[in-house]
Design a protein around this motif. Structure first.
Motif, PDB file in Angstrom:
ATOM      1  N   HIS A 165       0.815  -1.199   0.000  1.00  0.00           N
ATOM      2  CA  HIS A 165       0.000   0.000   0.000  1.00  0.00           C
ATOM      3  C   HIS A 165       0.859   1.263   0.000  1.00  0.00           C
ATOM      4  CE1 HIS A 165      -3.496  -2.490   0.802  1.00  0.00           C
ATOM      5  NE2 HIS A 165      -2.810  -3.075   1.775  1.00  0.00           N
ATOM      6  N   ALA A 166       2.065   1.163  -0.461  1.00  0.00           N
ATOM      7  CA  ALA A 166       2.979   2.306  -0.447  1.00  0.00           C
ATOM      8  C   ALA A 166       2.447   3.472  -1.247  1.00  0.00           C
ATOM      9  CB  ALA A 166       4.337   1.886  -0.989  1.00  0.00           C
ATOM     10  N   THR A 167       1.553   3.179  -2.163  1.00  0.00           N
ATOM     11  CA  THR A 167       0.979   4.276  -2.952  1.00  0.00           C
ATOM     12  C   THR A 167       0.106   5.188  -2.084  1.00  0.00           C
ATOM     13  OG1 THR A 167      -0.821   2.771  -3.563  1.00  0.00           O
ATOM     14  CG2 THR A 167       1.012   3.023  -5.126  1.00  0.00           C
ATOM     15  N   ILE A 168      -0.367   4.677  -0.970  1.00  0.00           N
ATOM     16  CA  ILE A 168      -1.193   5.474  -0.057  1.00  0.00           C
ATOM     17  C   ILE A 168      -0.332   6.455   0.729  1.00  0.00           C
ATOM     18  CG2 ILE A 168      -2.756   5.357   1.932  1.00  0.00           C
ATOM     19  CD1 ILE A 168      -3.583   2.595   0.987  1.00  0.00           C
ATOM     20  N   LEU A 169       0.865   6.003   1.138  1.00  0.00           N
ATOM     21  CA  LEU A 169       1.736   6.835   1.954  1.00  0.00           C
ATOM     22  C   LEU A 169       3.175   6.576   1.562  1.00  0.00           C
ATOM     23  CD1 LEU A 169       1.615   8.775   4.501  1.00  0.00           C
ATOM     24  CD2 LEU A 169       2.234   6.765   5.858  1.00  0.00           C
ATOM     25  N   ASN A 170       3.928   7.646   1.253  1.00  0.00           N
ATOM     26  CA  ASN A 170       5.331   7.483   0.930  1.00  0.00           C
ATOM     27  C   ASN A 170       6.192   8.045   2.045  1.00  0.00           C
ATOM     28  OD1 ASN A 170       5.559  10.333   0.536  1.00  0.00           O
ATOM     29  ND2 ASN A 170       4.711  10.074  -1.542  1.00  0.00           N
ATOM     30  N   VAL A 171       7.519   7.914   1.872  1.00  0.00           N
ATOM     31  CA  VAL A 171       8.467   8.336   2.921  1.00  0.00           C
ATOM     32  C   VAL A 171       8.349   9.823   3.195  1.00  0.00           C
ATOM     33  CG1 VAL A 171      10.901   8.505   3.536  1.00  0.00           C
ATOM     34  CG2 VAL A 171      10.051   6.478   2.377  1.00  0.00           C
ATOM     35  N   GLY A 172       8.198  10.639   2.158  1.00  0.00           N
ATOM     36  CA  GLY A 172       8.084  12.091   2.333  1.00  0.00           C
ATOM     37  C   GLY A 172       6.871  12.473   3.158  1.00  0.00           C
TER      38      GLY A 172
END
Length: 518
Positions: A202-209
């Motif tokens: 689900h990385a598209t929901i929340l990224n490192v930035g």
């Protein structure tokens, strides 16, 4: 910009809080000046001092923190939460779950801390009372070598304040760790669940930035809430102080002018019609009971009685320092409640039992009686009060400086200055409440003789312990347990009144056989 506006805010907030404190002290002092004696008795002098100093300082500091931080910090919380929601969506809603926990925790802190602060400020009053009593009676303390006793008494009062403050501060101390626990719990959840979202499918929901931004906003929320926490502590402490200040500001004097007051006192006639009086509604008995009395203008009246016979209570009703509980007091044919207070007290001059002089010159102290008095009028009043005898011997005469409380003049000199000060009012009624007790009998006689010659139309009421001070009076009133036991001339009372006889012969060192020979 932040540095500039922050510095500017510090300056303006300091001015605003100091101005608030000045205005509060001004209004508080003005309210006290309008109080009657019964109002002052209700609060006590030491409590009023605490309210004008410690309580106002607490309110001042809380106000300064409110206008500096209480606007900025909530806005920071709102903006940070909004941006965190924009970055992390529902992940940021975790902040909302902490609000009920914090609300319940803060409510418990307030509930337990406020009663302690209420108690501790009353103990502050007692602490100030101890200091005031010690300083006023420092000569007695030193003469009886009681410094250690007074120190231990003060130390005990100070330790009571310390214990209560410590207990209250311990309760308030839960505030900060409670805030930190909630926010660090939120950060642990954000880091754990946020990291999971970043590295999962689900990385598209929340990224490192975005996660980094959410953490930054978390720190800003933490800082803002910690600032609010600090304000909360100060406001909790200041709330009780504010209530104590408001209690004084809202207190209404028990003595007020009527709607259409009388501004002229015709003469010095005095009448008591069925007068009863008690100092407090809670008092078990009246200080004065069923007083009926008529004094003609220009008469000299003596009042005698034992300690606690309510001699002072009687004369305080004439100048309306207190109001009657029952009955009426008339001066110049009018009820004292119908007069303008300033007019009445200017024409009914009272030299109280506890004489008080203020720091300043002799002339400045005397002009309390009449601020526009000329030098000639001042000298004439001092001659009448036999005060000129010692004033002329002083290096600077009427410009001699008087220390606070008149500590650099003797008791007799202080009494004569206070009599002169009252005479400058040119009153219709002059009341001397045991005001020649520290004066020798020769000077006492000269003062009374001067009254007869120079103010014959003024009604003179003399409370005394010495019969010599009142035996030439037109009428002598014998007070006993708040009632008038007898009224008559010196000869009449000596012939029939046991209280007068006992006092007279004890002062003249005569026994019962001599009484018979009289």
């Amino acid at each position: 910009m932040s540095l500039f506006f922050g510095s500017w805010a510090g300056i303006t907030c300091s001015r605003a809080s100091a101005g608030l404190a000045k205005n509060l002290r001004h209004d508080l002092f003005e309210s006290v000046q309008g109080f009657s004696f019964s109002n002052i008795d209700k609060f006590s002098a030491s409590s009023l001092v605490t309210r004008m100093t410690t309580d106002i300082t607490n309110v001042q500091m809380a106000y300064m923190m409110i206008i500096r931080v209480a606007v900025r910090a909530p806005l920071m919380v709102i903006f940070s939460f909004t941006l965190a929601y924009m970055m992390g969506g529902r992940l940021s809603l975790i902040f909302l779950f902490t609000i009920p926990f914090l609300g319940i925790g803060l409510a418990l802190v307030i509930k337990n801390a406020m009663p302690i602060f209420r108690t501790v400020f009353y103990k502050y009053d007692k602490l100030n009372a101890s200091v005031q009593e010690n300083i006023n009676g420092i000569r007695v303390v030193k003469s009886f070598v009681r410094e250690d006793y007074e120190f231990n008494k003060f130390n005990k009062a100070a330790d009571d304040v310390r214990k209560d403050f410590t207990k209250a501060e311990m309760i308030l101390a839960f505030n900060a760790p409670m805030m930190q626990f909630c926010l660090y719990l939120v950060m642990v959840f954000t880091l754990s669940f946020g990291s999971y979202l970043v590295i999962s499918s689900h990385a598209t929901i929340l990224n490192v930035g975005q996660l980094s931004s959410i953490l930054t906003y978390s720190f800003q929320i933490l800082i803002s809430l910690m600032m609010l926490s600090m304000i909360f502590v100060m406001v909790t402490m200041a709330a009780e102080s504010a209530e104590r200040i408001v209690a004084v500001l809202n207190e209404k004097s028990t003595l007020t002018n009527p709607e259409d007051p009388i501004y002229e006192v015709p003469n010095g006639d005095i009448t008591f019609n069925n007068v009863s009086f008690k100092y407090s509604t809670k008092a078990d008995r009246n200080a004065l009971e069923n007083i009926n009395l008529h004094i003609k203008s220009g008469q000299t009246i003596g009042i005698l009685g034992g300690t606690g016979s309510s001699k002072t209570s009687l004369i305080q009703l004439i100048s309306r320092l207190y109001d009657t509980t029952e009955g009426d007091v008339l001066v110049g044919g009018h009820n004292v409640k119908d007069y303008d207070l300033v007019t009445l007290r200017d024409q009914v001059a009272v030299v109280l039992q506890k004489n008080e002089l203020f720091s300043g010159t002799i002339a400045e102290n005397l002009r309390w009686g009449n601020k526009d008095a000329t030098d000639e009028e001042i000298k004439a009043a001092c001659e009448l009060a036999c005060a000129d005898e010692f004033i002329e011997l002083m290096p600077n005469k009427y410009e001699t400086h008087i220390e606070q409380g008149g500590s650099n003049v003797s008791g007799g000199q202080k009494q004569r200055l206070c009599i002169a000060r009252a005479l400058l009012k040119k009153p219709k009624v002059l009341i001397l409440d045991d005001s020649t007790s520290a004066v020798d009998t020769k000077t006492d006689a000269k003062i009374r003789d001067g009254f007869k010659k120079f103010i014959p139309e003024t009604t003179k009421i003399i409370i005394a312990q010495r019969i010599a001070s009142v035996q030439d009076a037109d009428q002598i009133i014998i007070m006993n347990k708040g009632t008038i036991a007898d009224i008559g001339t010196h000869d009449e009372l000596l012939a029939r009144n046991e209280i007068y006889q006992e006092t007279y012969y004890s002062q003249n060192k005569k026994d019962g056989d001599d009484h018979g020979n009289e």
